[in-house]
Write a protein that holds these residues in place. Structure first.
Motif, PDB file in Angstrom:
ATOM      1  N   ALA A   1      -1.263  -9.059 -13.573  1.00  0.00           N
ATOM      2  CA  ALA A   1      -1.203  -8.164 -12.298  1.00  0.00           C
ATOM      3  C   ALA A   1      -0.848  -8.877 -11.212  1.00  0.00           C
ATOM      4  O   ALA A   1      -0.023  -8.405 -10.237  1.00  0.00           O
ATOM      5  N   ALA A   2      -1.489 -10.126 -10.838  1.00  0.00           N
ATOM      6  CA  ALA A   2      -1.445 -10.747  -9.769  1.00  0.00           C
ATOM      7  C   ALA A   2       0.185 -11.127  -9.574  1.00  0.00           C
ATOM      8  O   ALA A   2       0.613 -11.388  -8.535  1.00  0.00           O
ATOM      9  N   VAL A   3       0.505 -11.784 -10.645  1.00  0.00           N
ATOM     10  CA  VAL A   3       2.177 -12.314 -10.658  1.00  0.00           C
ATOM     11  C   VAL A   3       2.945 -11.254 -10.616  1.00  0.00           C
ATOM     12  O   VAL A   3       3.922 -11.328  -9.407  1.00  0.00           O
ATOM     13  N   GLU A   4       2.845  -9.995 -11.096  1.00  0.00           N
ATOM     14  CA  GLU A   4       3.422  -8.916 -11.060  1.00  0.00           C
ATOM     15  C   GLU A   4       3.860  -8.359  -9.434  1.00  0.00           C
ATOM     16  O   GLU A   4       5.076  -8.164  -8.997  1.00  0.00           O
ATOM     17  N   VAL A   5       2.716  -8.271  -8.803  1.00  0.00           N
ATOM     18  CA  VAL A   5       2.440  -7.759  -7.430  1.00  0.00           C
ATOM     19  C   VAL A   5       3.143  -8.771  -6.398  1.00  0.00           C
ATOM     20  O   VAL A   5       3.782  -8.378  -5.664  1.00  0.00           O
ATOM     21  N   ALA A   6       2.944 -10.024  -6.712  1.00  0.00           N
ATOM     22  CA  ALA A   6       3.690 -11.124  -5.975  1.00  0.00           C
ATOM     23  C   ALA A   6       5.123 -10.954  -6.103  1.00  0.00           C
ATOM     24  O   ALA A   6       5.865 -11.288  -5.116  1.00  0.00           O
ATOM     25  N   PHE A   7       5.404 -10.731  -7.106  1.00  0.00           N
ATOM     26  CA  PHE A   7       6.976 -10.394  -7.432  1.00  0.00           C
ATOM     27  C   PHE A   7       7.544  -9.109  -7.299  1.00  0.00           C
ATOM     28  O   PHE A   7       8.914  -8.744  -7.510  1.00  0.00           O
ATOM     29  N   ALA A   8       6.739  -8.256  -6.755  1.00  0.00           N
ATOM     30  CA  ALA A   8       7.204  -6.823  -6.660  1.00  0.00           C
ATOM     31  C   ALA A   8       8.614  -6.566  -5.968  1.00  0.00           C
ATOM     32  O   ALA A   8       9.611  -6.030  -6.334  1.00  0.00           O
ATOM     33  N   PRO A   9       8.712  -7.362  -4.586  1.00  0.00           N
ATOM     34  CA  PRO A   9       9.953  -7.228  -3.908  1.00  0.00           C
ATOM     35  C   PRO A   9      10.918  -7.893  -4.950  1.00  0.00           C
ATOM     36  O   PRO A   9      12.159  -7.365  -4.559  1.00  0.00           O
TER      37      PRO A   9
END
Lengths: 201, 201
Positions: free
Chosen positions: B69-77
């Motif tokens: 989740a942390a990685v996914e959010v960081a890469f949301a843009p």
């Protein structure tokens, strides 16, 4: 014949201390590759080698120096390679460099210390400095010197980047289909790229 | 106006829980990039976020799921980018992919979570699996689908290898002169290589 065998078995004191040194280095390599640089301690290396910590310090000095020695010994056979990579026809230097780097990763004996370096260098600045010193100055600078171009160092590093990235994705992260692809098929695709970086326009 | 401000300030419970969730994710990103996957604990993340560990488990589940989740959010843009990279003229896909990957590394906001992923993926199989899932399936597979060639996946991975290697040597190990070289100069040398892997003979 018996006399020769007897002489071989009766090791002189210097060889004995050489054995201890080797045992410490083997233990260090195991520890660094299992735990990475930060989690490895001189005490842990000493314990794994069955010696006192003081002896590790006596032979090598600090943890950084043990790391450097462990890496250097692991690459002893490979460290003759820079000449072999740099020498020979310039229009095949890309293939030689690709074969050398991927060959070291394919070899089970050198893969483990390499993983140790990569894991450590990615996580720790001291280990990164050892990587820069050994890999960059020993191998890349020698290839760059051979090129005799003003931007030789950048060229060599971009060529190395192709190979470092291949090694990361194939051997460390193990992304498929690259991880299982035939080595010769990879070299066939990668060698011209490396060559292009080194001697292209 | 006062009413609007008041409404804005009076957050409904869902927004409140969204804040907690975000705070946990921010803390998780910090912890993972500072310590790497193995040394990070759910308890440590909870402590950094000022919440109970049970709440972290409630929102995300296991440590692996928090990491994802942390990685996914960081890469949301960045996760919108695969379309932008894959779409557009095929003869410029190499430059778009190079600009995207190196751009994410140049950006201080995304560099930190990226370092966290790389450090974790290099040291831990669970984190490596998250890397393979996110980076490979989200980005590389979409570019491969666009190519419509039988060896598209291997092509995309060798192209990615050039960029991953650049990122490793420039941003992680910081080898000079690559680490200080002008970004446009690097893209100019690397984009044709990436393009060659993707659409070359």
């Amino acid at each position: 014949m018996t006399g020769v065998t007897a002489r071989r078995r009766g090791r002189p004191p210097r060889a004995e201390s050489g054995d201890t040194r080797d045992r410490i280095l083997t233990a260090a390599r195991e520890e660094f590759s299992e735990r990475g640089y930060e989690k490895t301690s001189v005490r842990g290396i000493a314990k794994a080698a069955g010696v006192d910590s003081a002896l590790v310090h006596h032979y090598f000095g600090t943890k950084e120096q043990v790391f450097e020695a462990a890496v250097e010994v692991a690459f002893a056979p490979a460290l003759d390679a820079p000449d072999a990579v740099a020498d020979g026809p310039l229009d095949e230097v890309g293939e030689r460099l690709a074969r050398f780097v991927l060959g070291v990763w394919e070899n089970p004996t050198t893969r483990k210390p390499l993983l140790a370096i990569v894991r450590s260098a990615v996580n720790n600045e001291t280990a990164a400095a050892v990587f820069r010193g050994l890999v960059v100055s020993q191998l890349l600078r020698r290839v760059a010197a051979r090129l005799d171009l003003p931007d030789a160092e950048l060229r060599v590093e971009l060529a190395a980047a192709q190979l470092v990235g291949c090694a990361m994705l194939r051997y460390v992260i193990r992304v498929e289909p690259l991880a299982s692809a035939d080595l010769e098929a990879i070299i066939a695709r990668v060698a011209p790229v490396v060559q292009g970086h080194l001697t292209g326009p």
